[in-house]
Scaffold this motif. Sequence first.
Motif, mmCIF file in Angstrom:
data_model
loop_
_atom_site.group_PDB
_atom_site.id
_atom_site.type_symbol
_atom_site.label_atom_id
_atom_site.label_comp_id
_atom_site.label_asym_id
_atom_site.label_seq_id
_atom_site.Cartn_x
_atom_site.Cartn_y
_atom_site.Cartn_z
ATOM 1 N N PRO A 18 -25.765 -0.236 11.535
ATOM 2 C CA PRO A 18 -24.506 0.431 11.872
ATOM 3 C C PRO A 18 -24.223 1.579 10.921
ATOM 4 O O PRO A 18 -24.621 1.551 9.753
ATOM 5 N N ALA A 19 -23.543 2.593 11.433
ATOM 6 C CA ALA A 19 -23.195 3.740 10.589
ATOM 7 C C ALA A 19 -22.316 3.296 9.427
ATOM 8 O O ALA A 19 -22.514 3.716 8.285
ATOM 9 N N PHE A 20 -21.325 2.452 9.732
ATOM 10 C CA PHE A 20 -20.425 1.933 8.711
ATOM 11 C C PHE A 20 -20.037 0.510 9.080
ATOM 12 O O PHE A 20 -20.047 0.128 10.246
ATOM 13 N N ASP A 21 -19.688 -0.274 8.063
ATOM 14 C CA ASP A 21 -19.116 -1.583 8.331
ATOM 15 C C ASP A 21 -17.678 -1.448 8.810
ATOM 16 O O ASP A 21 -17.232 -2.181 9.690
ATOM 17 N N LEU A 22 -16.956 -0.483 8.219
ATOM 18 C CA LEU A 22 -15.542 -0.352 8.529
ATOM 19 C C LEU A 22 -15.116 1.116 8.460
ATOM 20 O O LEU A 22 -15.425 1.806 7.488
ATOM 21 N N ILE A 23 -14.413 1.561 9.496
ATOM 22 C CA ILE A 23 -13.764 2.867 9.500
ATOM 23 C C ILE A 23 -12.266 2.625 9.555
ATOM 24 O O ILE A 23 -11.773 1.932 10.455
ATOM 25 N N THR A 24 -11.533 3.161 8.593
ATOM 26 C CA THR A 24 -10.081 3.043 8.613
ATOM 27 C C THR A 24 -9.471 4.384 9.018
ATOM 28 O O THR A 24 -10.028 5.438 8.727
ATOM 29 N N VAL A 25 -8.333 4.319 9.707
ATOM 30 C CA VAL A 25 -7.746 5.513 10.305
ATOM 31 C C VAL A 25 -6.256 5.597 9.958
ATOM 32 O O VAL A 25 -5.517 4.627 10.159
ATOM 33 N N GLY A 26 -5.817 6.750 9.440
ATOM 34 C CA GLY A 26 -4.392 6.935 9.217
ATOM 35 C C GLY A 26 -4.049 7.652 7.934
ATOM 36 O O GLY A 26 -4.756 8.556 7.499
ATOM 37 N N ARG A 27 -2.968 7.206 7.295
ATOM 38 C CA ARG A 27 -2.371 7.986 6.230
ATOM 39 C C ARG A 27 -3.102 7.884 4.893
ATOM 40 O O ARG A 27 -3.796 6.922 4.613
ATOM 41 N N SER A 28 -2.866 8.911 4.086
ATOM 42 C CA SER A 28 -3.389 8.978 2.726
ATOM 43 C C SER A 28 -2.378 9.731 1.882
ATOM 44 O O SER A 28 -1.551 10.483 2.409
ATOM 45 N N SER A 29 -2.430 9.552 0.582
ATOM 46 C CA SER A 29 -1.446 10.208 -0.275
ATOM 47 C C SER A 29 -1.890 10.197 -1.721
ATOM 48 O O SER A 29 -2.812 9.471 -2.110
ATOM 49 N N ILE A 30 -1.216 11.018 -2.520
ATOM 50 C CA ILE A 30 -1.239 10.852 -3.962
ATOM 51 C C ILE A 30 -0.057 9.954 -4.301
ATOM 52 O O ILE A 30 1.047 10.149 -3.784
ATOM 53 N N ASP A 31 -0.283 8.927 -5.104
ATOM 54 C CA ASP A 31 0.772 7.994 -5.494
ATOM 55 C C ASP A 31 1.118 8.224 -6.956
ATOM 56 O O ASP A 31 0.234 8.138 -7.827
ATOM 57 N N LEU A 32 2.369 8.489 -7.236
ATOM 58 C CA LEU A 32 2.841 8.684 -8.606
ATOM 59 C C LEU A 32 3.659 7.459 -9.001
ATOM 60 O O LEU A 32 4.754 7.235 -8.484
ATOM 61 N N TYR A 33 3.097 6.644 -9.902
ATOM 62 C CA TYR A 33 3.714 5.382 -10.305
ATOM 63 C C TYR A 33 4.313 5.534 -11.700
ATOM 64 O O TYR A 33 3.679 6.073 -12.604
ATOM 65 N N SER A 34 5.509 5.016 -11.849
ATOM 66 C CA SER A 34 6.178 5.082 -13.142
ATOM 67 C C SER A 34 5.343 4.411 -14.229
ATOM 68 O O SER A 34 4.832 3.300 -14.041
ATOM 69 N N ASN A 35 5.225 5.079 -15.362
ATOM 70 C CA ASN A 35 4.594 4.472 -16.534
ATOM 71 C C ASN A 35 5.588 3.670 -17.366
ATOM 72 O O ASN A 35 5.198 2.972 -18.300
ATOM 73 N N ASP A 36 6.873 3.797 -17.023
ATOM 74 C CA ASP A 36 7.930 3.123 -17.774
ATOM 75 C C ASP A 36 8.388 1.894 -17.001
ATOM 76 O O ASP A 36 9.417 1.917 -16.309
ATOM 77 N N VAL A 37 7.602 0.838 -17.085
ATOM 78 C CA VAL A 37 7.900 -0.380 -16.336
ATOM 79 C C VAL A 37 9.245 -0.943 -16.776
ATOM 80 O O VAL A 37 9.498 -1.126 -17.973
ATOM 81 N N GLY A 38 10.117 -1.186 -15.800
ATOM 82 C CA GLY A 38 11.432 -1.730 -16.085
ATOM 83 C C GLY A 38 12.514 -0.684 -16.218
ATOM 84 O O GLY A 38 13.701 -1.014 -16.197
#
Length: 351
Positions: A18-38
């Motif tokens: 098979p060409a691939f085991d899995l093809i996923t379709v849809g959204r993507s993004s850059i995620d900016l997560y706080s470094n200051d937990v809490g």
Amino acid sequence: MKKAKGAKSRRTPGPQPPAFDLITVGRSSIDLYSNDVGAAFPDITSFGAYIGGSPLNIAVGARRLGLRTALLTAVGPDKVGEFILERLRREGVETRYIPQKPGTRSSAVVLGIEPPDRFPITFYRDNAADAQLSIDDVLAVPIAASRAVQLSGVALAKEPGRSATFFAAEEARAAGVTVFLDLDFRADQWHDPRAYGVQVRALLPLVDVAFGTEEEVNAAMLRRPEDITIRHSQVTAPEIRGDVEANVRALLARGPGALVVKRGARGSDVYLQGGGAVHAPGFAVEVLSVLGAGDAFAAGFIYGRLQGWDWYTSARMGNACGAIVVTRIGCADFTPYLEEALAFVEANGGF
């Protein structure tokens, strides 16, 4: 009979991988997560930059477990798009089918982390490139030559991405390729939250396995506006009231062979077409951030199914991957590799 001089023997080609085991379709993004937990959101001083979006997270998570994965999303002609593509390449996810959409923007997500139960989140998806995926983009991907395709509910919110998603399901179903659907409900992406259920219910006859939270199961059958409470537009999980068991039965009646309900620390339940359910217990861990746990579950669950594992073992693997991710502060960048996931299961009671 002698072979003619100079003649070449002919070999019947064997089955092609098979060409691939899995093809996923849809959204993507850059995620900016706080470094200051809490820290309260106004007090955040810095963010870490990661990649995200449910189909992207699942593609990365499944790749880390050993599956050959490709992502069909779209990016804008911007630096955020370059960031997303480069990080995917580093993870070994195939990016050749990801188009750049002129006049659009790559998506972004900003997240605060206030354990144990507050994770204020803001989606920047105005003019999102991945919402512009087209039927032609789907035709460029070797779905029929792959083992499975994974679709998501958010992609049904807008055209042309909605039609592209339905078309991908049709292509997979016609070729006998397994279709997984992540219910993936984001209330702020819909003009009316009930429209989400209309689209999901229309897609389910083309789906083999769907998975989602209890809230997403209720959202997929939502009819009365008073049954949903969105406490704040930037809260990732609205409260959605409903009879989960009855709604599971109603969704299964639409055609999928199984519906998996993710219940966090309580584990997960696989409801089967025709009746019956399989419960897989969860794992007790200290939660740092819940975002991305469901996608990690999906990666582990799909991995198990494509290995030929039964429902219980696959769901238990999904639970393990999700449990590992909730102890960390990100999504795709923090999903486990196969050895880590198996060691975690072994150290916590086994399959």
